[in-house]
Every structure is written in structure tokens, then in C-alpha cells.
Design a protein around this motif. Structure first.
Motif, PDB file in Angstrom:
ATOM      1  N   ASP A 391       0.815  -1.217   0.000  1.00 54.73           N
ATOM      2  CA  ASP A 391       0.000   0.000   0.000  1.00 54.73           C
ATOM      3  C   ASP A 391       0.847   1.266   0.000  1.00 54.73           C
ATOM      4  O   ASP A 391       0.596   2.217   0.755  1.00 54.73           O
ATOM      5  N   PHE A 392       1.856   1.285  -0.854  1.00 52.19           N
ATOM      6  CA  PHE A 392       2.637   2.507  -1.058  1.00 52.19           C
ATOM      7  C   PHE A 392       1.785   3.546  -1.776  1.00 52.19           C
ATOM      8  O   PHE A 392       0.827   3.203  -2.457  1.00 52.19           O
ATOM      9  N   PRO A 393       2.145   4.819  -1.659  1.00 54.74           N
ATOM     10  CA  PRO A 393       1.475   5.791  -2.524  1.00 54.74           C
ATOM     11  C   PRO A 393       1.885   5.537  -3.979  1.00 54.74           C
ATOM     12  O   PRO A 393       2.999   5.083  -4.240  1.00 54.74           O
ATOM     13  N   LEU A 394       0.964   5.795  -4.911  1.00 56.14           N
ATOM     14  CA  LEU A 394       1.281   5.599  -6.327  1.00 56.14           C
ATOM     15  C   LEU A 394       2.196   6.706  -6.838  1.00 56.14           C
ATOM     16  O   LEU A 394       3.082   6.469  -7.646  1.00 56.14           O
ATOM     17  N   PHE A 395       1.952   7.921  -6.321  1.00 53.85           N
ATOM     18  CA  PHE A 395       2.759   9.063  -6.778  1.00 53.85           C
ATOM     19  C   PHE A 395       3.412   9.766  -5.589  1.00 53.85           C
ATOM     20  O   PHE A 395       2.917   9.718  -4.469  1.00 53.85           O
ATOM     21  N   GLU A 406       5.576  12.484  -9.551  1.00 54.93           N
ATOM     22  CA  GLU A 406       6.367  11.431 -10.200  1.00 54.93           C
ATOM     23  C   GLU A 406       5.927  10.083  -9.620  1.00 54.93           C
ATOM     24  O   GLU A 406       5.328  10.031  -8.544  1.00 54.93           O
ATOM     25  N   SER A 407       6.247   9.010 -10.355  1.00 53.14           N
ATOM     26  CA  SER A 407       5.871   7.687  -9.869  1.00 53.14           C
ATOM     27  C   SER A 407       6.690   7.360  -8.629  1.00 53.14           C
ATOM     28  O   SER A 407       7.895   7.567  -8.601  1.00 53.14           O
ATOM     29  N   ALA A 408       6.029   6.825  -7.607  1.00 57.70           N
ATOM     30  CA  ALA A 408       6.779   6.388  -6.435  1.00 57.70           C
ATOM     31  C   ALA A 408       7.694   5.227  -6.817  1.00 57.70           C
ATOM     32  O   ALA A 408       8.807   5.118  -6.311  1.00 57.70           O
ATOM     33  N   HIS A 409       7.269   4.379  -7.746  1.00 53.33           N
ATOM     34  CA  HIS A 409       8.116   3.265  -8.200  1.00 53.33           C
ATOM     35  C   HIS A 409       8.346   3.360  -9.696  1.00 53.33           C
ATOM     36  O   HIS A 409       9.354   3.835 -10.120  1.00 53.33           O
ATOM     37  N   HIS A 410       7.409   2.905 -10.511  1.00 55.87           N
ATOM     38  CA  HIS A 410       7.527   3.189 -11.943  1.00 55.87           C
ATOM     39  C   HIS A 410       6.147   3.362 -12.543  1.00 55.87           C
ATOM     40  O   HIS A 410       5.142   2.972 -11.925  1.00 55.87           O
ATOM     41  N   ALA A 414       0.058  -0.515 -11.155  1.00 54.06           N
ATOM     42  CA  ALA A 414      -1.393  -0.325 -11.144  1.00 54.06           C
ATOM     43  C   ALA A 414      -1.829   0.359  -9.848  1.00 54.06           C
ATOM     44  O   ALA A 414      -1.258   0.104  -8.778  1.00 54.06           O
ATOM     45  N   PRO A 415      -2.836   1.234  -9.933  1.00 51.30           N
ATOM     46  CA  PRO A 415      -3.388   1.822  -8.714  1.00 51.30           C
ATOM     47  C   PRO A 415      -4.159   0.776  -7.908  1.00 51.30           C
ATOM     48  O   PRO A 415      -4.626  -0.224  -8.448  1.00 51.30           O
ATOM     49  N   HIS A 416      -4.259   1.014  -6.619  1.00 47.78           N
ATOM     50  CA  HIS A 416      -5.042   0.152  -5.740  1.00 47.78           C
ATOM     51  C   HIS A 416      -6.495   0.207  -6.188  1.00 47.78           C
ATOM     52  O   HIS A 416      -7.026   1.290  -6.422  1.00 47.78           O
ATOM     53  N   ARG A 431      -3.277   4.938  -3.481  1.00 44.49           N
ATOM     54  CA  ARG A 431      -2.289   3.917  -3.137  1.00 44.49           C
ATOM     55  C   ARG A 431      -2.054   3.023  -4.357  1.00 44.49           C
ATOM     56  O   ARG A 431      -2.891   2.942  -5.251  1.00 44.49           O
ATOM     57  N   SER A 432      -0.916   2.367  -4.381  1.00 47.55           N
ATOM     58  CA  SER A 432      -0.571   1.539  -5.537  1.00 47.55           C
ATOM     59  C   SER A 432      -0.691   0.065  -5.172  1.00 47.55           C
ATOM     60  O   SER A 432      -0.848  -0.288  -4.008  1.00 47.55           O
ATOM     61  N   GLN A 433      -0.586  -0.769  -6.189  1.00 41.48           N
ATOM     62  CA  GLN A 433      -0.492  -2.213  -5.952  1.00 41.48           C
ATOM     63  C   GLN A 433       0.970  -2.652  -5.989  1.00 41.48           C
ATOM     64  O   GLN A 433       1.295  -3.735  -6.474  1.00 41.48           O
ATOM     65  N   HIS A 434       1.834  -1.799  -5.471  1.00 37.61           N
ATOM     66  CA  HIS A 434       3.248  -2.148  -5.355  1.00 37.61           C
ATOM     67  C   HIS A 434       3.485  -2.857  -4.025  1.00 37.61           C
ATOM     68  O   HIS A 434       2.806  -2.585  -3.038  1.00 37.61           O
ATOM     69  N   TYR A 435       4.466  -3.773  -4.013  1.00 38.14           N
ATOM     70  CA  TYR A 435       4.844  -4.453  -2.771  1.00 38.14           C
ATOM     71  C   TYR A 435       6.349  -4.575  -2.729  1.00 38.14           C
ATOM     72  O   TYR A 435       6.997  -4.843  -3.737  1.00 38.14           O
ATOM     73  N   ASP A 436       6.899  -4.355  -1.560  1.00 44.51           N
ATOM     74  CA  ASP A 436       8.340  -4.544  -1.362  1.00 44.51           C
ATOM     75  C   ASP A 436       8.540  -5.730  -0.441  1.00 44.51           C
ATOM     76  O   ASP A 436       7.767  -5.930   0.504  1.00 44.51           O
ATOM     77  N   LEU A 437       9.603  -6.503  -0.716  1.00 41.06           N
ATOM     78  CA  LEU A 437       9.986  -7.558   0.216  1.00 41.06           C
ATOM     79  C   LEU A 437      11.219  -7.083   0.985  1.00 41.06           C
ATOM     80  O   LEU A 437      12.221  -6.681   0.383  1.00 41.06           O
ATOM     81  N   VAL A 438      11.095  -7.102   2.312  1.00 37.80           N
ATOM     82  CA  VAL A 438      12.149  -6.602   3.184  1.00 37.80           C
ATOM     83  C   VAL A 438      12.692  -7.767   3.999  1.00 37.80           C
ATOM     84  O   VAL A 438      11.930  -8.615   4.470  1.00 37.80           O
ATOM     85  N   LEU A 439      14.012  -7.824   4.115  1.00 37.35           N
ATOM     86  CA  LEU A 439      14.639  -8.858   4.942  1.00 37.35           C
ATOM     87  C   LEU A 439      15.632  -8.176   5.882  1.00 37.35           C
ATOM     88  O   LEU A 439      16.587  -7.528   5.432  1.00 37.35           O
ATOM     89  N   ASN A 440      15.365  -8.308   7.169  1.00 38.25           N
ATOM     90  CA  ASN A 440      16.266  -7.735   8.182  1.00 38.25           C
ATOM     91  C   ASN A 440      16.613  -6.270   7.901  1.00 38.25           C
ATOM     92  O   ASN A 440      17.768  -5.848   8.018  1.00 38.25           O
ATOM     93  N   GLY A 441      15.621  -5.508   7.482  1.00 35.29           N
ATOM     94  CA  GLY A 441      15.851  -4.082   7.270  1.00 35.29           C
ATOM     95  C   GLY A 441      16.429  -3.714   5.920  1.00 35.29           C
ATOM     96  O   GLY A 441      16.793  -2.559   5.694  1.00 35.29           O
ATOM     97  N   ASN A 442      16.535  -4.710   5.022  1.00 36.38           N
ATOM     98  CA  ASN A 442      17.011  -4.439   3.664  1.00 36.38           C
ATOM     99  C   ASN A 442      15.919  -4.761   2.660  1.00 36.38           C
ATOM    100  O   ASN A 442      15.297  -5.827   2.748  1.00 36.38           O
ATOM    101  N   GLU A 443      15.738  -3.869   1.700  1.00 33.71           N
ATOM    102  CA  GLU A 443      14.801  -4.164   0.629  1.00 33.71           C
ATOM    103  C   GLU A 443      15.468  -5.178  -0.289  1.00 33.71           C
ATOM    104  O   GLU A 443      16.501  -4.893  -0.898  1.00 33.71           O
ATOM    105  N   ILE A 444      14.906  -6.382  -0.393  1.00 30.30           N
ATOM    106  CA  ILE A 444      15.523  -7.387  -1.265  1.00 30.30           C
ATOM    107  C   ILE A 444      14.668  -7.658  -2.492  1.00 30.30           C
ATOM    108  O   ILE A 444      15.056  -8.441  -3.350  1.00 30.30           O
TER     109      ILE A 444
END
Lengths: 562, 562
Positions: A391-395, A406-410, A414-416, A431-444
Motif C-alpha cells: 500500500d505505497f502511494p502511487l505518486f 512522479e511515480s513512487a516506483h515506476h 497499477a493503482p489500488h 495507493r498503488s499495488q506495489h509491494y516490497d519484500l524486506v529482509l532484516n531491514g534491507n529491501e531485497i
């Protein structure tokens, strides 16, 4: 090459006189080691060879450093003699683990889930706003290829092309100049699927990591927890929280709503004004006064933000005038709200929500460093704490011109679905349909469900982002020809392997990495080229006015970076 | 998006009105097809769906061509709308087979044979003589990376680094300008091993191909036959013989040793002078006079070589004055020596051995084309005829200066152990430990045992090849530090898959290939860039004097290649 000697004496002479790291060939009989001499830590620890003959295949000259001495070498020396460094236990472990783990990922994707491994071009065209793309002159005057930052366009075009489950271990390129722990070329596990939603991609990736996880590590537990971007920011002050430890940010605005303390009142009266705090358990026991002062200085220097230490239960106050202004009842309320134990220290700040969170998020990690330097373990290196952030912002407002978006990602994200109606009225709220995978504080990893509707894509590119759609006309046109709904993700392989192996840098999981300045210290790349080799490409070097000295030194012997 | 309709009529309307290639979502019950309507050729041919509701997810606009109409489209159109072309049965088959075959190769190498998959850099340094390497400007003025033609140096350095079984599906780059059926970026299965000999590599590769071979093709029979370079040249006139059919070159010098025919005597009296021939079985039946004339013209135009048709048994001579000069006894001797049947036609030529072989090798393939155009099958497309070609010369005379030597393959190739003594005296006579893998007349791989002795490598580079060893100092130095004996191979993946699938061009086994001019016809790469985007790289375009018109047309709309 020496001939094969026969006598025991000559065998002994060859083996004893061969310098360390030489290559020898021995023939003989495999026998058990004498009792008591077995070494269970070695794969060959139970046997030895009774040598009949020996031959020196290649002699090793004097080494620039001892292979075993991994930690003591400078990294520049290690990179210059990379082929020797690769013989170290650590590099062998890292590279072999990387190979095995990628192989398991391939089995999972290809053999178990029907994905098709498809190679996409790396000689491509500049993407809009692709300022970090390396350029490659072609033999046509003034025409350039670019090395893409990711196969984003190609993976979407493959979905349009009916290759509905694509993956690739993709080489990507990003020219960021000198940045520590970044590489100009890097690798991502690149995935795209048709007819999938966010949950579909997420469970695919959870299964992928579980399946490929090295057997000598604790198994991966699925599903991974997820958190909205808003929650990550509010609780951890970052979009990539290290969830191996607590010390969460708490909003304590209500505690101070009716206080008389001027600067808190000032902060609370402004839009999005808040008072926030983190509690450092045992902070009063382990942190020194100068630690607290350095944390406050960091907040002041990097965030222009005042941070206030409070010792709610410890009998200490260091005579801080600001701390004194906090009343006893507020202190008790803090203790209740933040569940503060004996020796807990509170770091408190007041200001705009996002800024207050960011500074405390940074201090939270600094505190962990400080406490771990004193011997506490907050972030267990054997623990792998995965987290989806959604649920990141789209812009976002453009940095150089906050009135524009500007695009928060690219721009293909797609918008939520719940927010589509806001696109025309309040795009900043979408909000966007973007998702990040985080491992121990790092975006992987990161990905999204993409826009498959040409009209929506055109509206976002042209109207909202004001991009030149001509550069993407092929993609827009492709969406017009029956593009299926689709989404995907890319995992940063170098970073992931770095975290799995516990390597101090991604350079330790790459066979031949570049230095942080982008140099290959072994071969001395990039290097100068004679002008005639540039001629077929119709380019010439524009020497900066002050670089004549540099130019004349181009053929000087090579000096390694320090 | 339409909402999900409920009535049968509205479902029907949606499905009937959706244009071809649109994306629909249907819900319903899977049922058996009515008896007689099953289609065993389809994976889903036994079932159908009784639709309850339907939704149009994406409409397809009018297509530029019908997807099924694979053969009738021009290739330029197919490449421009590649995402549509990918939906064709052929492209789906080719790309999916490629993915599966590569996956099997990985299983064989990684899981069965302990190879480590290691990525090597593509931003590298110019190799000596690497005139075909793309250059990439860096942010340091006048310094360039190059895209390597292969990971050759890195794979050898990995052997020095103790990663004794390396493989990689490696992206390689070669800037050859416009050449049909070549791609500026291509992929090779890149392999290197320590402590291995030629036979070791060869049986590894035989096993690899056998293991990964598609199950819908005839299985691969191992071991593959092998042939020396000298034999391949003598019998097939090429180093990549198509061994699916005979029509071998026969040396018939002895037949004509005592003839009076002037031009044969002339040829035989010169150094390496020979008379050679091939016999076209049933040639007199299937070839027309103009065919023979076109073959003779080809030999004259491209090889400056006279070729003479002889019809030893057929009662035909076309009054060729040269043919008449062959006596009856020589004709009989030819029939015996070449085992000529009724209707066999002999093509005869005289001249220096290599040249005579080359021209007949070319004519052999031309004859096969001609006979197959008449309906004969010489080269069964279902037959896969593998062949190792070995014992190549280590050096060749330089084309531009035949007094000097150049490497026949590359300077790291080890000399044949039996010929090492000739290195100092007669280097041109030295055979190498290089091996080529040939499939149906196409070179699909090549490799060698490498030099692991630094002194020998220095001698060959500096003394024999007169190369600037500074550019390779890191590799020479690496050999000094206990390099193991090693060797390897690279298989051209695009060509291999092309042969396996029977695709007419490697462009049909690559998802997004470049046109033969190196263009991406879909996105229009390479493309022009504004000068400010070149600034960070300290380059500017040197416009050719006559290209002002071209320059001003840079922003013109795109015209596909024809």
C-alpha cells in the motif's frame, strides 16, 4: 614439467620443496588416517594418500598475501588479486552457496511452477527518465543503445505475447557513479505472471525462498507478515523496517496535548504535528552520556530535528533543561503507554509526522548499533525476518518541483482498486499495488500488479506524469492488443545472497566485482582507448578543460585504489 | 471493466462480440466434450466449460496481421509487433523448448556434475585485438568499458581461483555491423574445468547434450565421431562438415599423374598441387545443364577456380571441350576409385590442395541444395549428426601480413603435446588442443585445453604473436600463482536451439532479436540522444561530413526496415 619420480626420497623432495599454493599431482593408495589423526571437519578428513609418485604441475610464485588471511587484507589488494582471494574459504562458500541457491530457485520456478526462462536484450533503448543508463554508441552516427536498468518493458511485453509465466536471472545495469555497496552491473531474479493478483505473487515468492533456502540455515517460515507503508513509517520510520527487534516508534501526541511546554505545543499546532518517541530498553544501563549526545547531534545535523532524552524510571536526568520541562504525570503516562521497564531511556521528538518518524527510525538503528557494540544482541545474525510492505502511494511530489507528480516506483504500477476513483480528483491520495519484500531491514525485492489497460496507462503517463509517451509507444500499443492482467516482482540477488551468507558487502558474493568507484582493480577497467578505436562509433572524447594533466597521465602505470 | 453479467444472453453477447485475441474471464463448470467433439491434439481437448458468467478483461484492437499466419508475414512486421508474433505456435514452441533444454543442461552440470554457476562481468576492458567489442563510456573522461565477446579471461581466472568446475549461460557481445543471422548480443553455454583433458571435456559435452536433448526428438547417440581438421578439409572442404550425407571429396591426383592434359599437369607440378573431385549420385538424372553451369560459375566467380563436369557412365557429355580431354582409361579409373553408379556426375578441379578442397566443399553443399530442390532428401531434418573436429593448427599466417602469425582460435589455446618441440622451430606446423563441435554442418561449439604455464603463455603472446602483453598482465600474473591445468568449451546456444527446433533463423529462437542491421524494430533502438545526456560521459558525436541530412532527419518518424 618434471618427469614422474620414482624414489621415496625424490617424492618427498618434490612435495617439501613445492612452494605453498603450487599444483602437484600425486599417485598412490588411499588409506585410512592413523587413529587419532582423523579430522571430522574436513570432507576428506578420514583418509590420506600413501604417495608413490609426485609431479609438480605448476609452481606458485611468492604470494602477495596469505590466502587464509582473509580479514586482514585491504579490499583493494583482494580485488587486485581476485583470483587468489577466490581461493579463500569465505569466497568459495559464498559463490558455491549462491550457485546452489539460484539452481534451487530455477527448479522451483521452471520445474515446479511452469515458468519459462526467457532472455531479454541488454542492448536496448533509453527509457524515459533513464538518467542512470549506460550508453553504447552504435556504428550509426549519433545513435546509441542503452543498457537497461531492468527488463521491465520486456517482461510486460512477454505477458502480451502469451508467455504467461516468465522468469530470468537478469543482468541489470545502473550508472550511479561512486556509491558504496552498489555495483554498476547487478543481478535480479526477474519474474512476471499473467492472471495473478498481489497475494498470488507474494505466495509464489514465499514458496520460492522457502524452497531455495540453504539447508544449513534456519528454515523460512511462511507466509511472511505484511505491513502497510503507512504503518512501517509510523512504527519504524522507514519503508524497510528491521523487524528482528522492537524499539518501535510510539505516537505520544496525546500525552502532551495539554502540556505547557512551548516547543511541543508549537509542533502539535502545525499540520500533521506530532510528538513521537522510542524507548531504548536498558538504555540507561548501556548508553553513556556521550552516546545520547551523539544521537541528538545526528538528529540535529541530518534532520534538523531536536531530540530529547527522558529517563522515566532511572534516577538520572543529566540536568537537561528540556527534559526537566516534562512533568511527572506525563512521565507516568509515558511509562504506561510505552511499557517502559527499569533502565529504559526514551528519545522524544516533536514535529511533522513523516519527519519525526524518519529521525526516530534512524536513531532506532543507531541505538541498536550502540547497544550491540556494548555486547547486547538485538539483531540475531541467524534470524531472517521477512516482511512485505504494501500500500505505497502511487505518486510522490517531484523533488525539484513539488507541484508535479512522479511515480513512487515506476509508471506501469497499477493503482489500488479501492483508490481508482481518486485518480482524477486526488492522485496524491492513490495507493498503488506495489509491494516490497524486506529482509532484516534491507529491501531485497519489489514488484507490483501492472496496468494492463492502455487508456489508463496513457492517462497516467501523459496527463498525470507529463511524460513523452512517444518513447513508450510500443508498450502502449501492445496493451491495446489484448494484454492480460499481469504482475511481477524482482529480487535483488546480490543483496539476498549477501544477507544469507552474512557477507559484509555485496562485493563478497560476486566473483569479479567493481570497486566502489566502478573500477575493475584486477584488469584496470575502464581504460583509455586510442581515438581510432572510437572512430567506427562516431564519437570523440570531450576532455574537460581542467583535465589536460589527467589526459597526459592516461598511460601512466596503474595505481590501485586505497 | 464490465461487471459480471448473469443472463445466458448477456454472456453470449460478450463472448460473441469480443474481438479476436481479446482477454475474457469466464466462470462455469468443467464438463466433458460431447462424444465426437473431443480433440486429442489439444491438452484441453477432452473438456469444455459450461459458462455461467463472463467478463471482458481487455479488448483487442484490430491486429496488424493474423497470429496464425506465421509464414506469410514479412520478418520486419513480425519484429515490429514482436509481442504479437510471440503468440504464434512456432515462437511459443521455440522459446519454451529453449527454456526446458537450458534447464536440463543446468541440472546436468550443477546437480549431476558439481559445476558452479558463476556470473562474470560484462563491463570489462578491451581485449587485445578486440576490434569487435562495443565500447561504453564511463564518467571518467576518456575511459571506456568494453562488452566482452566471451568470458574467456574470467573463466580461466576462476580456475586459478580454485572454482574448478565453472559454467555460466553467458551473454556475449560482438559488434560485427550488419551480418545476416548474427546478433550483436548472443548467448553461450560457457564451461571450464581444472585437471581435465580433451577427452574429458568431450565426454562431458556428449553427456550434456544427451541429457538435455528434447524427448520429442531422436535420442543423441554418444560418443560423437571425431575427425582431424586436415581430414575435414580433405574430405569435406570445410572445418564444419555436414556429415548427414556423403559426396565426399576424393583426391584423384594419381589418376591424372601421367595424363597429357595441360592444365592438370600444370596444377600437379605446383607445390601442394592436386586434382580433386566429388561425385553427385544421380546427378545426371536430377541436375540440368544450367545447374552444372551455375556451379561452375560459382567456382569461377568466388574461388577463381575451374571446375569440370564429367559424366563417367551416363551417355552425355554436353560437348565440353575440357571434359573431352579426359581419356577413357582415366574415366574407368575414376568410376572405380569413386564408386560411381549409373547417373553419377563428377565435378573435378585441379589446384592447390586447400583451395581445391574449399571449392569442392562449397559445391558439395550447393549440389545438396539443388538435389533437394528437385525432391531428393540428402539432409534429413530429423537427423542430428554431431562431429568433433580436432587437431587444428595453433597458428595461421596473418591475412594482412602472411609473414606473421596469428592465433587460429585464441592465444590461450595449448599446443598439442606432440608438437611442443616445434614451437621454437616451426610454429606453423604446431597443432593445437582446440576442438570444435559441429552439428549438421554448423559449428555449435568450440573450446580447448588452455596454457597454464606462464612462461609458455608469455612466449606465445610476446615472441610468436607479438602482442602487447601489458593488456593481459593480470592473466599472465595469475598463471604464476599455481594455476592448475585446465580446459573448457563454449556452446553457441542460439544456433544449437535453432538447429534443434528446425527454425529458419536464430531470430526465431530469441524473444526479442535485433534485425540484421542491429535494430530493435519494436522500440526503435539504437536511437538518438540529446547531447546533454552524453555530457556525463565526456563524449560527443563526430558527425560524418556527409551526414548533415541524416542528422536533421533524426527525429523523423520511424520507418521499418524492409
Amino acid at each position: 614439467m618434471d618427469s614422474v619420480p620414482k624414489s621415496a626420497a625424490s617424492v618427498k623432495k618434490i612435495l617439501c620443496e613445492a612452494p605453498m599454493e603450487s599444483v602437484v599431482q600425486v599417485s598412490g593408495t588411499v588409506i585410512s588416517r592413523p587413529p587419532g589423526q582423523e579430522n571430522p571437519k574436513m570432507p576428506t578428513g578420514e583418509i590420506e594418500i600413501k604417495v608413490k609418485s609426485a609431479q609438480l604441475l605448476n609452481t606458485c610464485k611468492k604470494l602477495p598475501f596469505e590466502i587464509k588471511d582473509f580479514v586482514k587484507k585491504t579490499e583493494a589488494l583482494r580485488l587486485q588479486y581476485r583470483y587468489l582471494d577466490l581461493r579463500s574459504f569465505q569466497m568459495q562458500y559464498n559463490l558455491r552457496l549462491r550457485s546452489r541457491m539460484v539452481m534451487k530457485m530455477r527448479e522451483y520456478l521452471c520445474n515446479l511452477h511452469g515458468f519459462v526462462d526467457i532472455e531479454t536484450p541488454t542492448l536496448f533503448k533509453r527509457t524515459p527518465g533513464g538518467a542512470k543508463e549506460f550508453v553504447i554508441p552504435s556504428r550509426e552516427p549519433g545513435k546509441f543503445y542503452c543498457l537497461p536498468q531492468s527488463p521491465q518493458q520486456f517482461k510486460q511485453l512477454l505477458m502480451v505475447g502469451g508467455l504467461d509465466r516468465y522468469f530470468q536471472v537478469a543482468r541489470c545495469y545502473r550508472d550511479e557513479g561512486s556509491r558504496p555497496d552498489r555495483q554498476p552491473e547487478f543481478t535480479q531474479i526477474d519474474i512476471e505472471m499473467s492472471f495473478v493478483d498481489q497475494i498470488g505473487i507474494r505466495s509464489l515468492i514465499e514458496g520460492l525462498l522457502q524452497y531455495s533456502w540453504p539447508s544449513d540455515k534456519d528454515p523460512v517460515v511462511v507466509p511472511f507478515p505484511s505491513m502497510t507503508f503507512a504503518e512501517a513509517l509510523a512504527s519504524y520510520g522507514t519503508d524497510k523496517p528491521d523487524t528482528r527487534f522492537g524499539m518501535k516508534i510510539v505516537d505520544i501526541s496525546d500525552v502532551f496535548r495539554n502540556t505547557k511546554v512551548g516547543f511541543l505545543q508549537d509542533a502539535l499546532s502545525k499540520p500533521q504535528g506530532t510528538v513521537k518517541a522510542i524507548c531504548i530498553s536498558e538504555g540507561a544501563k548501556y548508553l553513556k552520556r556521550k552516546d545520547i549526545e551523539s544521537l541528538r547531534k545526528l538528529a540535529a545535523d541530518h534532520f534538523n530535528q531536536e531530540v530529547l532524552p527522558v529517563f522515566p524510571k532511572a534516577n538520572r536526568n543529566w540536568n537537561s533543561p528540556v527534559a526537566k520541562s516534562i512533568m511527572e504525570e506525563q512521565r507516568s503516562e509515558l511509562i504506561r503507554l510505552m511499557e517502559i521497564q527499569e533502565d529504559g531511556v526514551v528519545l522524544l521528538t516533536a514535529g511533522e509526522h513523516r519527519k519525526a518518524c524518519s529521525v526516530l527510525g534512524k536513531l532506532r538503528l543507531e541505538c541498536a548499533d550502540l547497544l550491540e557494540a556494548r555486547g547486547l544482541v538485538l539483531r540475531d545474525p541467524a534470524l531472517f525476518s521477512f516482511l512485505w510492505v504494501v500500500d505505497f502511494p502511487l505518486f510522490l511530489p517531484k523533488e525539484e518541483n513539488p507541484g508535479e507528480l512522479e511515480s513512487a516506483h515506476h509508471p506501469f504500477t497499477a493503482p489500488h482498486p479501492s483508490d481508482i476513483h481518486l485518480l482524477h480528483t486526488e492522485p496524491k491520495q492513490v495507493r498503488s499495488q506495489h509491494y516490497d519484500l524486506v529482509l532484516n531491514g534491507n529491501e531485497i525485492g519489489g514488484g507490483s500488479i501492472r496496468i494492463h489497460d492502455a487508456e489508463l496507462q496513457r492517462y497516467i503517463l501523459a496527463t498525470l506524469l507529463k511524460e513523452d509517451v512517444k518513447l513508450l509507444s510500443h508498450l502502449l500499443q501492445a496493451l491495446d492488443f489484448g494484454a492480460p492482467p499481469h504482475g511481477g516482482i524482482a529480487l535483488g540477488l546480490d543483496r539476498l545472497i549477501c544477507l544469507v551468507t552474512g557477507a559484509p558487502s555485496i562485493r563478497d558474493v560476486i566473483a569479479f566485482p567493481k570497486s566502489f568507484r566502478g573500477h575493475d582493480l584486477m584488469s584496470n577497467a575502464p581504460d583509455s582507448l586510442p581515438p581510432e578505436e572510437l572512430k567506427p562509433y562516431h564519437i570523440q572524447v570531450s576532455w574537460p578543460a581542467d583535465s589536460e594533466a589527467e589526459k597526459s597521465s592516461l598511460n601512466q602505470p596503474y595505481h590501485p585504489e586505497s
